[in-house]
Enzyme design. Structure first.
Site, PDB file in Angstrom:
ATOM      1  N   CYS A   1      -2.844  -4.996  -2.467  1.00 38.83           N
ATOM      2  CA  CYS A   1      -2.411  -5.666  -3.642  1.00 38.83           C
ATOM      3  C   CYS A   1      -1.744  -6.825  -3.115  1.00 38.83           C
ATOM      4  O   CYS A   1      -0.445  -6.525  -2.062  1.00 38.83           O
ATOM      5  CB  CYS A   1      -2.332  -4.762  -4.852  1.00 38.83           C
ATOM      6  SG  CYS A   1      -1.874  -5.729  -5.823  1.00 38.83           S
TER       7      CYS A   1
ATOM      8  N   ASP B   1       1.080  -7.525  -4.323  1.00 39.77           N
ATOM      9  CA  ASP B   1       1.952  -7.097  -5.655  1.00 39.77           C
ATOM     10  C   ASP B   1       3.172  -6.809  -4.703  1.00 39.77           C
ATOM     11  O   ASP B   1       2.799  -6.224  -3.927  1.00 39.77           O
ATOM     12  CB  ASP B   1       1.934  -5.611  -6.153  1.00 39.77           C
ATOM     13  CG  ASP B   1       3.083  -5.613  -6.735  1.00 39.77           C
ATOM     14  OD1 ASP B   1       4.399  -5.250  -6.782  1.00 39.77           O
ATOM     15  OD2 ASP B   1       2.697  -4.692  -8.275  1.00 39.77           O
TER      16      ASP B   1
ATOM     17  N   ARG C   1       6.519  -5.251  -4.610  1.00 41.28           N
ATOM     18  CA  ARG C   1       6.852  -4.422  -4.360  1.00 41.28           C
ATOM     19  C   ARG C   1       5.903  -3.236  -3.265  1.00 41.28           C
ATOM     20  O   ARG C   1       6.058  -2.513  -2.624  1.00 41.28           O
ATOM     21  CB  ARG C   1       6.947  -3.748  -5.385  1.00 41.28           C
ATOM     22  CG  ARG C   1       7.456  -3.683  -6.708  1.00 41.28           C
ATOM     23  CD  ARG C   1       7.323  -3.267  -7.493  1.00 41.28           C
ATOM     24  NE  ARG C   1       5.832  -3.568  -8.394  1.00 41.28           N
ATOM     25  CZ  ARG C   1       5.180  -3.308  -9.610  1.00 41.28           C
ATOM     26  NH1 ARG C   1       6.370  -2.431 -10.416  1.00 41.28           N
ATOM     27  NH2 ARG C   1       4.266  -3.253 -10.233  1.00 41.28           N
TER      28      ARG C   1
ATOM     29  N   HIS D   1      -3.086   0.795  -5.470  1.00 38.97           N
ATOM     30  CA  HIS D   1      -1.432   1.082  -5.473  1.00 38.97           C
ATOM     31  C   HIS D   1      -1.556   1.942  -7.024  1.00 38.97           C
ATOM     32  O   HIS D   1      -1.887   1.062  -7.972  1.00 38.97           O
ATOM     33  CB  HIS D   1      -0.490   0.806  -5.347  1.00 38.97           C
ATOM     34  CG  HIS D   1      -0.348  -1.122  -6.313  1.00 38.97           C
ATOM     35  ND1 HIS D   1       0.471  -0.987  -7.138  1.00 38.97           N
ATOM     36  CD2 HIS D   1      -0.476  -1.923  -5.891  1.00 38.97           C
ATOM     37  CE1 HIS D   1       1.009  -2.100  -7.925  1.00 38.97           C
ATOM     38  NE2 HIS D   1      -0.190  -2.923  -7.022  1.00 38.97           N
TER      39      HIS D   1
ATOM     40  N   CYS E   1      -0.905  -1.309 -11.310  1.00 36.59           N
ATOM     41  CA  CYS E   1      -1.246  -2.120 -10.364  1.00 36.59           C
ATOM     42  C   CYS E   1      -1.188  -3.094 -11.383  1.00 36.59           C
ATOM     43  O   CYS E   1      -2.138  -2.417 -12.407  1.00 36.59           O
ATOM     44  CB  CYS E   1      -2.475  -2.009  -9.780  1.00 36.59           C
ATOM     45  SG  CYS E   1      -2.999  -3.770  -9.624  1.00 36.59           S
TER      46      CYS E   1
END
Length: 216
Positions: A52, A54, A56, A111, A114
């Protein structure tokens, strides 16, 4: 949204990136031989990571990988479009990674929490004609499966993330180079889930149809 700036009028986000680059250059000088070897030798990553976007969820941090060890594709909700989809971004990386770099392991990693998966759980529908709306349609099969299974609401997002990873493994097998590699025993595909609260990776076990700790 107003950009934050320092007394000199520099965008603070860009300033932070500049200062980070300065620290990297210092590290680069300390490890010059390592980076020179990276620049002069052909890359030989140990696996293809499809994850992803993302901010983080950083693959190299999660796996403690050095530069040169991961060949990465990151997009919203770690999507692998089927081979016949009108999007070749991931497919091109698969072909290059497996066919040209000799990668023998592909990981699709989702994760917890999400936002991409959560998008179709929101009451406000996405515009399917817009780029984000079209992309999120790739996550719909997982949503439909979990809805049909009547999973409790508090577990729905995480279970949808897991189901989505499993669908992406199926999508990987629509690519001839993957299908043939798996059949020949020269390529393995893996479905992982990163828990942002515990830092743990779990892996999908196709033998049992369940999930277990990666280190178990």
């Amino acid at each position: 949204m107003t950009q934050e700036k320092d007394a000199d009028g520099t965008d603070l986000d860009i300033k932070d990136a500049m200062e980070g680059h300065e620290r990297f250059r210092q590290q680069f000088e300390r490890d010059r031989a390592f980076y020179r070897a990276l620049a002069t030798k052909k890359q030989k990553p140990r696996l293809l990571w499809i994850g992803c976007a993302d901010s983080r969820v950083v693959p190299a941090t999660i796996t403690n990988a050095d530069p040169g060890e991961l060949f990465e594709v990151r997009n919203i909700a770690n999507v692998v479009p089927p081979a016949d989809a009108a999007d070749d971004t991931v497919g091109a990386a698969i072909e290059y990674g497996v066919g040209h770099l000799g990668i023998d392991d592909i990981v699709v990693c989702g994760h917890t929490g999400c936002g991409g998966i959560a998008a179709l759980l929101e009451p406000m529908a996405l515009d399917r004609a817009a780029p984000l709306g079209r992309w999120m349609e790739f996550t719909r099969p997982a949503h439909q499966l979990i809805a049909a299974a009547r999973v409790p609401e508090e577990e729905r997002l995480t279970e949808t993330v897991k189901a989505h990873v499993q669908f992406q493994l199926d999508n990987l097998m629509t690519y001839p180079i993957v299908r043939e590699g798996v059949a020949a025993g020269s390529l393995n595909i893996h479905g992982w889930l990163y828990d942002m609260f515990t830092g743990e990776l779990t892996t999908y076990d196709p033998q049992t149809g369940g999930w277990r700790g990666l280190l178990d």
